[in-house]
Write an enzyme that holds these catalytic residues in place. Structure first.
Site, PDB file in Angstrom:
ATOM      1  N   LYS A 175       0.816  -1.223   0.000  1.00  0.00           N
ATOM      2  CA  LYS A 175       0.000   0.000   0.000  1.00  0.00           C
ATOM      3  C   LYS A 175       0.848   1.271   0.000  1.00  0.00           C
ATOM      4  O   LYS A 175       0.438   2.297  -0.519  1.00  0.00           O
ATOM      5  CB  LYS A 175      -0.933   0.006   1.209  1.00  0.00           C
ATOM      6  N   GLU A 188      -9.347   7.345   3.302  1.00  0.00           N
ATOM      7  CA  GLU A 188     -10.256   6.418   3.950  1.00  0.00           C
ATOM      8  C   GLU A 188      -9.445   5.181   4.324  1.00  0.00           C
ATOM      9  O   GLU A 188      -8.420   4.906   3.721  1.00  0.00           O
ATOM     10  CB  GLU A 188     -11.368   6.000   2.981  1.00  0.00           C
ATOM     11  N   SER A 231       1.639  -9.755  -1.055  1.00  0.00           N
ATOM     12  CA  SER A 231       1.323  -8.317  -0.993  1.00  0.00           C
ATOM     13  C   SER A 231       1.663  -7.720   0.366  1.00  0.00           C
ATOM     14  O   SER A 231       1.940  -6.528   0.468  1.00  0.00           O
ATOM     15  CB  SER A 231      -0.147  -8.080  -1.318  1.00  0.00           C
TER      16      SER A 231
HETATM   17  C1  LIG Z   1      -5.208  -3.933   1.380  1.00  0.00           C
HETATM   18  C2  LIG Z   1      -4.491  -5.181   1.119  1.00  0.00           C
HETATM   19  C3  LIG Z   1      -4.853  -6.047   0.060  1.00  0.00           C
HETATM   20  C4  LIG Z   1      -6.041  -5.811  -0.814  1.00  0.00           C
HETATM   21  O1  LIG Z   1      -6.007  -4.634  -1.567  1.00  0.00           O
HETATM   22  P1  LIG Z   1      -5.716  -4.635  -3.130  1.00  0.00           P
HETATM   23  O2  LIG Z   1      -6.040  -3.242  -3.522  1.00  0.00           O
HETATM   24  O3  LIG Z   1      -6.601  -5.654  -3.758  1.00  0.00           O
HETATM   25  O4  LIG Z   1      -4.284  -4.973  -3.316  1.00  0.00           O
HETATM   26  C5  LIG Z   1      -4.083  -7.175  -0.171  1.00  0.00           C
HETATM   27  N1  LIG Z   1      -3.032  -7.470   0.605  1.00  0.00           N
HETATM   28  C6  LIG Z   1      -2.651  -6.690   1.640  1.00  0.00           C
HETATM   29  C7  LIG Z   1      -1.479  -7.083   2.455  1.00  0.00           C
HETATM   30  C8  LIG Z   1      -3.364  -5.516   1.933  1.00  0.00           C
HETATM   31  O5  LIG Z   1      -2.995  -4.738   2.969  1.00  0.00           O
END
Ligand SMILES: *Cc1c(COP(=O)(O)O)cnc(C)c1O
Length: 415
Positions: A86, A108, A375
């Site tokens: 993020k 948000e 992610s």
């Molecule tokens: C917020 C988040 C997501 C989901 O958001 P996307 O916009 O689909 O990437 C996925 N993995 C993590 C670790 C997150 O914090």
């Protein structure tokens, strides 16, 4: 870079009249910034020194051996500062906002990860930051509220509607309609009114560009790339440099939750979502027949979202991106599998991609690679993961933390 506004039938800018001019200003400013080497170099500089880029592409040797199929590689976005992808978007938008002369940031947040990333970048650049968060989410995600406040952000509870993410978005838009002359609205995923889907994809595409280079360095032949999909920002960023080629397979993984009925999952593809216009963009949403947004469920707070980013919806329907799901329990199993064999802890969101990646790699050929996007890292999920995997010990620990007397002289002592 290709600027779209519409992705097939999806996308657009369905907003109240008052928000048209700030969105147009943002679009112009964004397109100019991406053409300006001074801007892209600054982004790269802070990406390297503040976020920790490039993040590694790990060869998961033990996991590969255990499954006996394709070579598993993991892109470790979880090693980025604040623990997830993020911050790539937060950094890009804060630098853009400064360039546009904005003096204040609003955002948000749902689970709090986007709020934490935004608050961290605002702290670094000395910009006042307000994060709107539903009252229910604030209670559920207390540790993230704590971190945001430590970074100096003002976390404002939202008491309207369901008191969760969608209400926080509404409140942020309300603020922005009155404040856009000096304020930037830092939206957290590849959705919302144009230009956000294009802008967030570009700031997240650093993930895919690095992977492309790392594939070259390792000389890999890639069978598939797998990412989890909430709103879709980590997935579209990871896939972005590969979209125009027929290969490799690109696989998005949605939250299968605990069942297929309404409110039991957060899967919008494969016939489950309906086309609609919600919060300024057209896409697939989990709605009832009146177009009202339905509740969702996932063990991971970040995938628990009723709307899908418009570009992913379009690429899903055209077939360039395949969509599948992983359930709550499959995600937990994948988390345990990689923790025990690779010494890494997937975020619960990313563990959905890990589960689908394991299935694809297990059936794949040995001379090819499957790349999973981690992610985020799973430290943030301690409360949920420990409760799910070791409830008795975890509850007794929480009980002792909550009830233990302060360390010091025993009760009844000389004081
Ligand atoms: C917020 C988040 C997501 C989901 O958001 P996307 O916009 O689909 O990437 C996925 N993995 C993590 C670790 C997150 O914090």
């Amino acid at each position: 870079m290709h600027y779209h506004e519409f992705f097939g039938n999806f996308g657009g800018r369905y907003v109240a009249e008052i928000l048209r001019s700030p969105l147009e200003e943002l679009e112009k400013g964004f397109l100019a910034a991406m053409e300006d080497v001074a801007f892209t170099s600054e982004l790269e500089y802070h990406g390297k020194h503040f976020i920790g880029r490039p993040t590694p592409l790990l060869y998961a040797a033990e996991a590969t051996r255990a499954l006996g199929g394709s070579k598993i590689y993991i892109k470790l976005e979880g090693l980025a500062n604040t623990g997830a992808h993020k911050i790539n978007n937060a950094l890009g938008q804060v630098l853009l906002a400064s360039r546009l002369g904005k003096k204040r940031i609003i955002a948000e947040t749902g689970a709090g990860q986007h709020g934490v990333a935004t608050a961290a970048v605002c702290a670094k650049f000395g910009i006042p930051c307000r994060v709107y968060m539903g009252e229910i989410d604030m209670n559920r995600q207390r540790p993230n509220v704590f971190w945001m406040e430590l970074f100096g952000a003002e976390v404002t509870p939202v008491y309207s509607g369901s008191k969760t993410l969608k209400d926080a978005v509404n409140e942020a838009l309300r603020d922005w309609a009155e404040s856009f002359s000096d304020t930037h609205y830092l939206l957290g995923s590849a959705l919302g009114p144009s230009p956000y889907p294009d802008m967030v994809r570009e700031f997240q595409s650093v993930i895919g560009r690095e992977v492309k280079e790392q594939i070259g360095e390792e000389g890999l032949e890639v069978e598939a790339m797998v990412a989890c999909v909430g709103g879709g920002s980590n997935a579209i960023g990871f896939f972005s440099p590969f979209l125009k080629f027929p290969e490799p397979r690109l696989v998005g993984v949605e939250a299968g939750g605990r069942g297929s009925g309404p409110g039991e999952h957060a899967s919008r593809m494969n016939g489950r979502g309906r086309p609609g216009i919600v919060q300024g963009y057209k896409s697939l949403f989990l709605t009832d027949s009146d177009g009202q947004v339905l509740p969702t469920h996932s063990i991971s707070a970040g995938l628990d979202y009723p709307g899908l980013g418009p570009q992913l919806a379009d690429l899903g329907l055209s077939g360039r991106i395949e969509f599948t799901t992983a359930s709550d329990s499959e995600a937990l199993d994948a988390l345990k599998f990689f923790a025990a064999r690779e010494g890494i802890i997937f975020a619960l969101e990313s563990a959905h991609a890990a589960a689908a990646g394991m299935a694809i790699a297990g059936n794949g050929s040995r001379d090819k690679a499957v790349i999973i996007n981690m992610s985020g890292r799973g430290d943030k999920d301690l409360v949920i993961t420990a409760k799910a995997l070791d409830e008795t010990n975890w509850k007794s620990f929480l009980g002792s933390e909550a009830g233990a007397p302060e360390a010091g002289p025993p009760p009844g002592g000389a004081l």
